[in-house]
Design a protein around this motif. Structure first.
Motif, PDB file in Angstrom:
ATOM      1  N   VAL A 150      33.591  36.324  42.749  1.00  0.00           N
ATOM      2  CA  VAL A 150      34.370  36.708  41.557  1.00  0.00           C
ATOM      3  C   VAL A 150      33.945  38.038  40.953  1.00  0.00           C
ATOM      4  CG1 VAL A 150      34.725  34.266  40.987  1.00  0.00           C
ATOM      5  CG2 VAL A 150      32.899  35.537  39.838  1.00  0.00           C
ATOM      6  N   LEU A 151      32.723  38.487  41.221  1.00  0.00           N
ATOM      7  CA  LEU A 151      32.198  39.644  40.500  1.00  0.00           C
ATOM      8  C   LEU A 151      33.003  40.936  40.667  1.00  0.00           C
ATOM      9  CD1 LEU A 151      28.289  39.532  40.444  1.00  0.00           C
ATOM     10  CD2 LEU A 151      29.869  39.682  38.517  1.00  0.00           C
ATOM     11  N   PRO A 152      33.443  41.293  41.871  1.00  0.00           N
ATOM     12  CA  PRO A 152      34.193  42.550  41.976  1.00  0.00           C
ATOM     13  C   PRO A 152      35.414  42.589  41.055  1.00  0.00           C
ATOM     14  CG  PRO A 152      33.528  41.814  44.152  1.00  0.00           C
ATOM     15  CD  PRO A 152      33.202  40.700  43.204  1.00  0.00           C
ATOM     16  N   GLN A 153      36.151  41.482  40.972  1.00  0.00           N
ATOM     17  CA  GLN A 153      37.328  41.448  40.109  1.00  0.00           C
ATOM     18  C   GLN A 153      36.930  41.523  38.636  1.00  0.00           C
ATOM     19  OE1 GLN A 153      40.568  41.680  40.815  1.00  0.00           O
ATOM     20  NE2 GLN A 153      40.995  41.605  38.612  1.00  0.00           N
ATOM     21  N   MET A 154      35.888  40.789  38.249  1.00  0.00           N
ATOM     22  CA  MET A 154      35.435  40.831  36.856  1.00  0.00           C
ATOM     23  C   MET A 154      34.969  42.228  36.465  1.00  0.00           C
ATOM     24  SD  MET A 154      33.401  37.231  36.231  1.00  0.00           S
ATOM     25  CE  MET A 154      34.279  35.665  36.110  1.00  0.00           C
ATOM     26  N   LYS A 155      34.255  42.892  37.357  1.00  0.00           N
ATOM     27  CA  LYS A 155      33.793  44.255  37.072  1.00  0.00           C
ATOM     28  C   LYS A 155      34.977  45.205  36.920  1.00  0.00           C
ATOM     29  CE  LYS A 155      29.257  44.219  39.350  1.00  0.00           C
ATOM     30  NZ  LYS A 155      28.465  44.798  40.470  1.00  0.00           N
ATOM     31  N   GLN A 156      35.968  45.042  37.784  1.00  0.00           N
ATOM     32  CA  GLN A 156      37.159  45.890  37.707  1.00  0.00           C
ATOM     33  C   GLN A 156      37.881  45.695  36.375  1.00  0.00           C
ATOM     34  OE1 GLN A 156      39.720  45.612  41.180  1.00  0.00           O
ATOM     35  NE2 GLN A 156      41.487  46.304  40.017  1.00  0.00           N
ATOM     36  N   GLN A 157      37.934  44.456  35.919  1.00  0.00           N
ATOM     37  CA  GLN A 157      38.594  44.141  34.643  1.00  0.00           C
ATOM     38  C   GLN A 157      37.768  44.605  33.444  1.00  0.00           C
ATOM     39  OE1 GLN A 157      40.009  39.805  36.431  1.00  0.00           O
ATOM     40  NE2 GLN A 157      38.645  39.854  34.683  1.00  0.00           N
ATOM     41  N   LYS A 158      36.429  44.745  33.693  1.00  0.00           N
ATOM     42  CA  LYS A 158      35.457  44.950  32.610  1.00  0.00           C
ATOM     43  C   LYS A 158      35.521  43.794  31.610  1.00  0.00           C
ATOM     44  CE  LYS A 158      35.095  49.973  32.966  1.00  0.00           C
ATOM     45  NZ  LYS A 158      33.862  49.843  33.784  1.00  0.00           N
ATOM     46  N   LEU A 159      35.774  42.613  32.143  1.00  0.00           N
ATOM     47  CA  LEU A 159      35.840  41.402  31.336  1.00  0.00           C
ATOM     48  C   LEU A 159      35.616  40.198  32.235  1.00  0.00           C
ATOM     49  CD1 LEU A 159      36.544  40.023  28.579  1.00  0.00           C
ATOM     50  CD2 LEU A 159      38.895  39.843  29.441  1.00  0.00           C
ATOM     51  N   GLY A 160      34.655  39.387  31.873  1.00  0.00           N
ATOM     52  CA  GLY A 160      34.408  38.170  32.638  1.00  0.00           C
ATOM     53  C   GLY A 160      33.204  37.449  32.078  1.00  0.00           C
ATOM     54  N   LYS A 166      21.425  41.014  33.298  1.00  0.00           N
ATOM     55  CA  LYS A 166      20.942  42.385  33.108  1.00  0.00           C
ATOM     56  C   LYS A 166      21.646  43.354  34.060  1.00  0.00           C
ATOM     57  CE  LYS A 166      16.567  40.485  31.577  1.00  0.00           C
ATOM     58  NZ  LYS A 166      15.240  40.009  31.983  1.00  0.00           N
ATOM     59  N   GLU A 167      22.076  42.818  35.198  1.00  0.00           N
ATOM     60  CA  GLU A 167      22.750  43.643  36.203  1.00  0.00           C
ATOM     61  C   GLU A 167      24.199  43.950  35.839  1.00  0.00           C
ATOM     62  OE1 GLU A 167      24.229  42.840  40.774  1.00  0.00           O
ATOM     63  OE2 GLU A 167      22.200  42.199  40.230  1.00  0.00           O
ATOM     64  N   VAL A 168      24.900  42.959  35.274  1.00  0.00           N
ATOM     65  CA  VAL A 168      26.354  43.104  35.132  1.00  0.00           C
ATOM     66  C   VAL A 168      26.845  43.347  33.711  1.00  0.00           C
ATOM     67  CG1 VAL A 168      26.788  41.729  37.205  1.00  0.00           C
ATOM     68  CG2 VAL A 168      26.757  40.591  34.973  1.00  0.00           C
ATOM     69  N   ARG A 169      25.991  43.226  32.720  1.00  0.00           N
ATOM     70  CA  ARG A 169      26.521  43.418  31.368  1.00  0.00           C
ATOM     71  C   ARG A 169      27.006  44.841  31.103  1.00  0.00           C
ATOM     72  NH1 ARG A 169      21.547  42.696  27.021  1.00  0.00           N
ATOM     73  NH2 ARG A 169      20.055  44.066  28.021  1.00  0.00           N
ATOM     74  N   GLY A 171      47.090  34.326  40.097  1.00  0.00           N
ATOM     75  CA  GLY A 171      47.084  35.751  39.769  1.00  0.00           C
ATOM     76  C   GLY A 171      45.752  36.393  40.105  1.00  0.00           C
ATOM     77  N   LYS A 172      45.759  37.710  40.153  1.00  0.00           N
ATOM     78  CA  LYS A 172      44.584  38.458  40.601  1.00  0.00           C
ATOM     79  C   LYS A 172      43.399  38.337  39.646  1.00  0.00           C
ATOM     80  CE  LYS A 172      43.200  43.113  42.049  1.00  0.00           C
ATOM     81  NZ  LYS A 172      43.595  44.543  42.130  1.00  0.00           N
ATOM     82  N   GLU A 173      43.689  38.329  38.345  1.00  0.00           N
ATOM     83  CA  GLU A 173      42.601  38.333  37.370  1.00  0.00           C
ATOM     84  C   GLU A 173      41.892  36.977  37.302  1.00  0.00           C
ATOM     85  OE1 GLU A 173      43.674  39.801  33.541  1.00  0.00           O
ATOM     86  OE2 GLU A 173      43.897  41.862  34.279  1.00  0.00           O
ATOM     87  N   VAL A 174      40.573  37.033  37.215  1.00  0.00           N
ATOM     88  CA  VAL A 174      39.741  35.837  37.046  1.00  0.00           C
ATOM     89  C   VAL A 174      38.783  36.137  35.898  1.00  0.00           C
ATOM     90  CG1 VAL A 174      38.016  34.316  38.081  1.00  0.00           C
ATOM     91  CG2 VAL A 174      39.902  35.177  39.473  1.00  0.00           C
ATOM     92  N   HIS A 175      38.809  35.305  34.869  1.00  0.00           N
ATOM     93  CA  HIS A 175      38.067  35.615  33.647  1.00  0.00           C
ATOM     94  C   HIS A 175      36.787  34.809  33.480  1.00  0.00           C
ATOM     95  CE1 HIS A 175      42.393  36.507  32.939  1.00  0.00           C
ATOM     96  NE2 HIS A 175      41.876  37.638  32.529  1.00  0.00           N
TER      97      HIS A 175
END
Length: 230
Positions: free
Chosen positions: A117-127, A163-166, A73-77
């Protein structure tokens, strides 16, 4: 994070910390994508899938990520950047090949996987990204200069990344174990656990602890040492 049903990528999954972490997360109900050059022996679970991947190869990482999303599936946590190698010895007797091999795996591979993985995690706002470093990333040791350099890099990368992604809801934890009883650097674990070394299962449990922390809390660094030093 509630881990049941969450898609988790673990690099260096064939043995040691990677395998122990896979088993711990499967026990929590996670869907585990194991990335590595070789599949773990006798790890059969309905929620585990192995994807051949050499983290040193940027294209291989991209292919593993595409295959993981296609299958799970698309989501990666969760991403556990665990793959790592250590080549030891004095610097004036150190081969450039061994030096580059460590940086290609421990630093460049970690970057390739994280960037995937980061673009998907950012889109989800969860990772949550777990970077397995070492106490060698906190203090230098004679004849480990190259390895220490890679683990200092992992620690610095982790500190900057959280610090960048939180602000996007992505958490980053740098786990820094001391002496671990694994096949690392050609060692062979004994039949009985060494009381002076941390067991891979203990590190896996610590990783689960960081992942299960309330979403309002981020454990940014964890240092682990054997309780009984030699």
């Amino acid at each position: 994070m509630e881990l049941s049903g969450k898609v988790t990528i673990i690099t260096g999954v064939s043995k040691g910390i990677g395998r122990a972490t896979a088993e711990a997360l499967l026990a929590k109900g996670a869907l585990v994508a194991g990335w590595g050059r070789t599949a773990p022996e006798n790890l059969t679970h309905e929620n585990f899938q192995f994807f051949e991947c050499d983290v040193r190869d940027e294209v291989s990482v991209q292919e593993a990520f595409v295959n993981t999303q296609r299958e799970l599936g698309k989501e990666v946590h969760v991403l556990v950047n665990n793959a790592g190698i250590g080549n030891f010895g004095p610097i004036d007797g150190f081969s450039s090949e061994d030096w580059h091999a460590m940086f290609d795996t421990n630093v460049h591979g970690l970057f390739y996987c994280t960037r995937a993985v980061l673009p998907q995690m950012k889109q989800q706002k969860l990772g949550h990204i777990i970077n397995v470093a070492s106490l060698a990333g906190t203090a230098g040791t004679a004849n480990l200069a190259g390895y220490c350099a890679t683990k200092y890099a992992v620690r610095g990368f982790s500190d900057a990344l959280f610090k960048e992604v939180r602000p996007q809801g992505v958490r980053v934890t740098c786990v820094m174990p001391g002496s671990v009883e694994t096949n690392f650097n050609g060692a062979t674990p004994g039949q009985e656990p060494d009381p002076h070394k941390i067991q891979p299962e203990d590190i896996a449990d610590t990783i689960v602890h960081a992942l299960e922390a309330p979403q309002s809390t981020m454990i940014s660094e964890l240092q682990m040492r054997p309780t009984l030093p030699k």
